[in-house]
Design an enzyme around this catalytic site. Structure first.
Site, PDB file in Angstrom:
ATOM      1  N   LYS A 195      31.704 -59.089 -67.396  1.00  0.00           N
ATOM      2  CA  LYS A 195      30.495 -58.545 -68.010  1.00  0.00           C
ATOM      3  C   LYS A 195      30.354 -59.003 -69.450  1.00  0.00           C
ATOM      4  O   LYS A 195      31.306 -59.455 -70.089  1.00  0.00           O
ATOM      5  CB  LYS A 195      30.515 -57.017 -67.971  1.00  0.00           C
ATOM      6  CG  LYS A 195      31.618 -56.380 -68.812  1.00  0.00           C
ATOM      7  CD  LYS A 195      31.499 -54.855 -68.816  1.00  0.00           C
ATOM      8  CE  LYS A 195      32.603 -54.217 -69.659  1.00  0.00           C
ATOM      9  NZ  LYS A 195      32.428 -52.752 -69.794  1.00  0.00           N
ATOM     10  N   ASP A 212      16.993 -49.737 -66.052  1.00  0.00           N
ATOM     11  CA  ASP A 212      17.894 -50.431 -65.143  1.00  0.00           C
ATOM     12  C   ASP A 212      17.226 -51.668 -64.559  1.00  0.00           C
ATOM     13  O   ASP A 212      16.023 -51.669 -64.264  1.00  0.00           O
ATOM     14  CB  ASP A 212      18.286 -49.482 -64.006  1.00  0.00           C
ATOM     15  CG  ASP A 212      19.767 -49.520 -63.721  1.00  0.00           C
ATOM     16  OD1 ASP A 212      20.423 -50.468 -64.165  1.00  0.00           O
ATOM     17  OD2 ASP A 212      20.266 -48.589 -63.065  1.00  0.00           O
ATOM     18  N   CYS A 246      21.753 -48.164 -58.797  1.00  0.00           N
ATOM     19  CA  CYS A 246      22.091 -49.396 -58.083  1.00  0.00           C
ATOM     20  C   CYS A 246      21.888 -49.321 -56.565  1.00  0.00           C
ATOM     21  O   CYS A 246      21.249 -50.217 -55.985  1.00  0.00           O
ATOM     22  CB  CYS A 246      23.531 -49.816 -58.390  1.00  0.00           C
ATOM     23  SG  CYS A 246      24.105 -49.431 -60.045  1.00  0.00           S
ATOM     24  N   HIS A 300      23.929 -56.428 -62.576  1.00  0.00           N
ATOM     25  CA  HIS A 300      23.400 -55.201 -63.173  1.00  0.00           C
ATOM     26  C   HIS A 300      23.080 -55.516 -64.630  1.00  0.00           C
ATOM     27  O   HIS A 300      23.877 -56.179 -65.309  1.00  0.00           O
ATOM     28  CB  HIS A 300      24.440 -54.073 -63.172  1.00  0.00           C
ATOM     29  CG  HIS A 300      25.051 -53.781 -61.847  1.00  0.00           C
ATOM     30  ND1 HIS A 300      24.675 -52.698 -61.074  1.00  0.00           N
ATOM     31  CD2 HIS A 300      26.033 -54.414 -61.154  1.00  0.00           C
ATOM     32  CE1 HIS A 300      25.408 -52.685 -59.969  1.00  0.00           C
ATOM     33  NE2 HIS A 300      26.239 -53.707 -59.995  1.00  0.00           N
ATOM     34  N   GLN A 335      17.673 -44.541 -67.437  1.00  0.00           N
ATOM     35  CA  GLN A 335      18.199 -45.885 -67.682  1.00  0.00           C
ATOM     36  C   GLN A 335      17.090 -46.912 -67.510  1.00  0.00           C
ATOM     37  O   GLN A 335      16.272 -46.805 -66.599  1.00  0.00           O
ATOM     38  CB  GLN A 335      19.321 -46.208 -66.697  1.00  0.00           C
ATOM     39  CG  GLN A 335      20.631 -45.495 -66.962  1.00  0.00           C
ATOM     40  CD  GLN A 335      21.718 -45.987 -66.024  1.00  0.00           C
ATOM     41  OE1 GLN A 335      21.514 -46.074 -64.814  1.00  0.00           O
ATOM     42  NE2 GLN A 335      22.876 -46.315 -66.567  1.00  0.00           N
ATOM     43  N   ARG A 345      24.262 -37.046 -64.773  1.00  0.00           N
ATOM     44  CA  ARG A 345      25.719 -37.145 -64.819  1.00  0.00           C
ATOM     45  C   ARG A 345      26.294 -35.905 -65.493  1.00  0.00           C
ATOM     46  O   ARG A 345      25.760 -35.445 -66.502  1.00  0.00           O
ATOM     47  CB  ARG A 345      26.156 -38.404 -65.576  1.00  0.00           C
ATOM     48  CG  ARG A 345      25.683 -39.688 -64.914  1.00  0.00           C
ATOM     49  CD  ARG A 345      26.098 -40.919 -65.680  1.00  0.00           C
ATOM     50  NE  ARG A 345      25.508 -42.126 -65.112  1.00  0.00           N
ATOM     51  CZ  ARG A 345      25.612 -43.337 -65.649  1.00  0.00           C
ATOM     52  NH1 ARG A 345      26.316 -43.492 -66.766  1.00  0.00           N
ATOM     53  NH2 ARG A 345      25.035 -44.370 -65.079  1.00  0.00           N
ATOM     54  N   HIS A 397      18.251 -55.078 -61.709  1.00  0.00           N
ATOM     55  CA  HIS A 397      19.230 -55.747 -60.861  1.00  0.00           C
ATOM     56  C   HIS A 397      18.657 -57.085 -60.412  1.00  0.00           C
ATOM     57  O   HIS A 397      17.498 -57.166 -59.988  1.00  0.00           O
ATOM     58  CB  HIS A 397      19.585 -54.884 -59.650  1.00  0.00           C
ATOM     59  CG  HIS A 397      20.299 -53.629 -60.024  1.00  0.00           C
ATOM     60  ND1 HIS A 397      19.645 -52.435 -60.242  1.00  0.00           N
ATOM     61  CD2 HIS A 397      21.614 -53.396 -60.265  1.00  0.00           C
ATOM     62  CE1 HIS A 397      20.535 -51.515 -60.590  1.00  0.00           C
ATOM     63  NE2 HIS A 397      21.729 -52.061 -60.615  1.00  0.00           N
TER      64      HIS A 397
END
Length: 702
Positions: A529, A447, A398, A575, A445, A427, A449
């Protein structure tokens, strides 16, 4: 056309073993080996503390079967009154909409704990019976927590001496004796002080810690205790518990109870605290249900992505050489990953996204600004010192996308702005919690945005929902569970923006025509979410897609755009991920199709097998034509043709072409396909190429 994963009944999977058809209803976690959440670090309590933690979501119809078209995975639709012939390797399954099926003329229903209050009581009661049996057989054993879970129950114990798998037989025998003794379950409500006195009297420190945690959160609440047997009598045991339970042990069917395995667990999921032993069990209403469940466990083990990953040479975890939780993609797996990523990129570009590539590390200051160092540091790796500055491996993408946004100024006319990246993150996971591709330390990911205006939220969310439906449907997942999580007690952002955001999410779901569950107060502190779960052919539900509104990071990073009045305003940040992560989705995919990938995804789409060396050159020429046509082809030779075919079947290759002198002289191929149809006859090379190309383009069978 045969289906590598079983047979579809009006869009629902049903598998057959030994002539008996059994269907699983929304069952999850068929084997602990296939469950990413059944790790040693999970701390889950269905006892006293859970009467405050368990918050039922408002239920709407939860599962959606989105696609009634011919199945793109090579499965053909048949009517509900038919049962298609099935391979003896397959086992029993079904999806959420059908409630029962026949097994040797009897109806067999496999509800989940959340569907059946009685099953919930049975499993919770069995956990108490098991704890009573363990403490009787092993004096000095101390109990901690013992909830009912979706497929059964467990209890965590602090044992004076480690319990072994061999001991489970004795524990089960004692459980059967307790069940047959017809002992009542008696609920008692006591004060906090009385509960503390009783716990200290039996020297159970874990119960005392549970009681103290309840007192810290709810000091005035009464404490409930459940007794197994009458207090003061010989057969008696008790625990802090919110229930529910059956009336007496007579309500439990000893023939429908089984102890399954032993695992390690840390108290409260904290590796710095005591290491416990967890005993898993399962319980059902009837022995027929137990038998059906056991068949499904066998099928789940057959589909285990770790086993198939080795057999099909897809991936490995080189723990000794490189470290645990780090995935090595082998050529076959890398080929499929390349297809996944290209499919993902092409679809995002068609939907107005701009692709990004960003670094894997950043200065620690970035993670301080984002709040990760304050709220997420336990999941991050140690900092790296570079020329007197501290850097950190990224756990999320992000802030990098925010950095790209802040590189220039934007007007309201420029929004919405959509960024997407296949970004690798790192992680920390404890060694005891990692599990194949499902739980790793480094993963990619998918990902995305979106930066938009408040009045663009609904349309942008609808666009993401459309993308989720399309992408998941393309990979054979048409049954979705939708969950909407709303504002928690502690949150950033005004009530007005929360109301507008939640209303926009509801509006997007409404215009999509999707039913959903509501988890009131279950949103993150920075925004509401939507979570989307997919259901695989074994009925297991997997959390993959997520859509999360964020009012926090735009403020932390002082993001802005210029509005119509030339004033600076803060954009809304969304996200979103579709697969969740490439690694985990690939693991789900492997298990869903049991490694028999459809033709468009298969790492090798066609194997050419020359019968003799005399036709080797012809085979090479055909392979060259196929490669030129974009087909993934491999030549297998040097063995007898029977062995070559067996090897191709073992590798689950969709199309196999045998070449002899007759085929070579007529520019043809003798074609076989993986699955039940087998021999497809002799075809011209051009026809085979065209059919493979068409199947790859349309994601339909050969």
């Amino acid at each position: 056309m045969s289906c590598p994963s079983g047979q579809i009944v009006r869009g629902k999977l049903s598998l057959q073993t030994g002539g008996r058809l059994v269907r699983l209803l929304r069952s999850c976690d068929l084997s602990r080996a296939s469950c990413p959440t059944a790790s040693a670090g999970v701390s889950c309590c269905a006892h006293q503390s859970s009467q405050f933690a368990r918050k039922p979501a408002a239920r709407h119809t939860s599962f959606l079967s989105q696609d009634r078209r011919p199945n793109r995975w090579g499965c053909k639709l048949i009517s509900t009154c038919q049962v298609a012939a099935s391979s003896p390797r397959t086992a029993a399954v079904e999806s959420a909409e059908t409630k029962s099926s026949k097994q040797q003329g009897k109806l067999v229903t496999l509800p989940t704990t959340d569907e059946s209050p009685q099953l919930d009581r049975i499993r919770h009661s069995c956990s108490h019976v098991m704890a009573m049996a363990v403490q009787k057989l092993f004096p000095g054993a101390q109990v901690t927590i013992g909830p009912a879970i979706e497929r059964g129950f467990y209890y965590d114990f602090d044992m004076p001496e480690p319990i072994t798998e061999k001991d489970l037989k004795a524990v089960k025998k004692e459980m059967q004796r307790i069940i047959k003794a017809d002992l009542p379950f008696v609920k008692e409500e006591v004060s906090m002080e009385e509960a503390e006195r009783r716990i200290k009297g039996i020297n159970e420190p874990y119960k005392l810690e549970i009681l103290e945690s309840i007192a810290a959160r709810h000091p005035d609440t009464p404490i409930t205790i459940y007794h197994l047997g009458q207090e003061g009598e010989g057969e008696h045991w008790w625990d802090l518990c919110a229930g529910p339970h059956v009336n007496t042990t007579k309500d439990l069917n000893p023939a429908a109870v089984e102890l399954e395995s032993i695992a390690g667990a840390y108290w409260r999921g904290d590796e710095n605290k005591a290491q416990l032993q967890r005993i898993y069990g399962t319980a059902w209403e009837t022995k027929e249900q137990l038998k059906a469940y056991q068949q499904l466990k066998v099928e789940a083990a057959r589909r285990d992505h770790r086993k198939l990953g080795q057999e099909l040479e897809l991936f490995s975890i080189e723990a000794e050489m490189a470290g645990g939780g780090l995935v090595f993609w082998h050529p076959n797996g890398a080929a499929i990953r390349n297809i996944l990523e290209n499919f993902w990129k092409e679809h995002h570009l068609r939907n107005g996204y701009q692709l990004l590539y960003t670094p894997h590390v950043a200065k620690a200051d970035m993670w301080k600004t984002s709040g990760h160092l304050d709220f997420y540091s336990e999941n991050m790796y140690d900092r790296i010192k570079v020329e007197e500055e501290m850097y950190q491996l990224r756990p999320m993408n992000c802030p990098f996308h925010i950095a790209v946004y802040k590189h220039k100024q934007y007007s309201y006319r420029d929004l919405p702005l959509r960024f997407a990246e296949l970004g690798t993150v790192y992680r920390y996971e404890r060694s005891g919690t990692m599990h194949g591709l499902f739980r790793v330390r480094g993963f990619t990911q998918d990902d995305g945005h979106i930066f938009c205006l408040p009045d663009q939220i609904a349309s942008e969310i609808r666009g993401v929902l459309d993308m989720v439906e399309y992408v998941m449907g393309a990979f054979g997942f048409s049954q979705l569970e939708i969950n909407l999580s709303t504002k928690p007690a502690k949150a950033v952002g005004s009530d007005e923006i929360w109301e507008k955001a939640e209303g926009a999410l509801r509006e997007a779901l409404h215009t999509k025509g999707w039913d959903y569950k509501v988890d009131e107060g279950g949103g993150a502190f920075y925004g509401p979410k939507i979570d989307v779960k997919i259901q695989d052919v074994l009925g297991r539900k997997w959390q993959c897609s997520t859509i999360q509104l964020d009012f926090n990071l735009p403020e932390r990073f002082q993001m802005a755009y210029t509005d119509e009045g030339n004033q600076k305003q803060q954009p809304i940040m969304v996200h979103r991920a579709i697969f969740g992560s490439i690694e985990r989705f690939f693991g789900i995919l492997i298990e869903n199709c049991a490694g028999a990938f459809p033709l468009w995804l298969a790492p090798v789409q066609c194997r050419i097998m020359p019968v003799t060396d005399a036709v080797q050159q012809y085979a090479e020429d055909v392979a060259a034509q196929m490669r030129e046509a974009g087909i993934r082809v491999q030549i297998d030779s040097g063995e007898r043709i029977g062995k070559l075919i067996r090897n191709a079947e073992k590798a689950k290759t969709p199309v196999m072409c045998v070449v002899g002198e007759k085929e070579a002289s007529s520019n043809q191929l003798s074609v076989r396909t993986y699955g039940e149809e087998g021999d497809r006859g002799v075809m011209a090379v051009s026809e085979v190429i065209t059919r493979i190309q068409d199947a790859g383009r349309t994601r339909m069978p050969f």
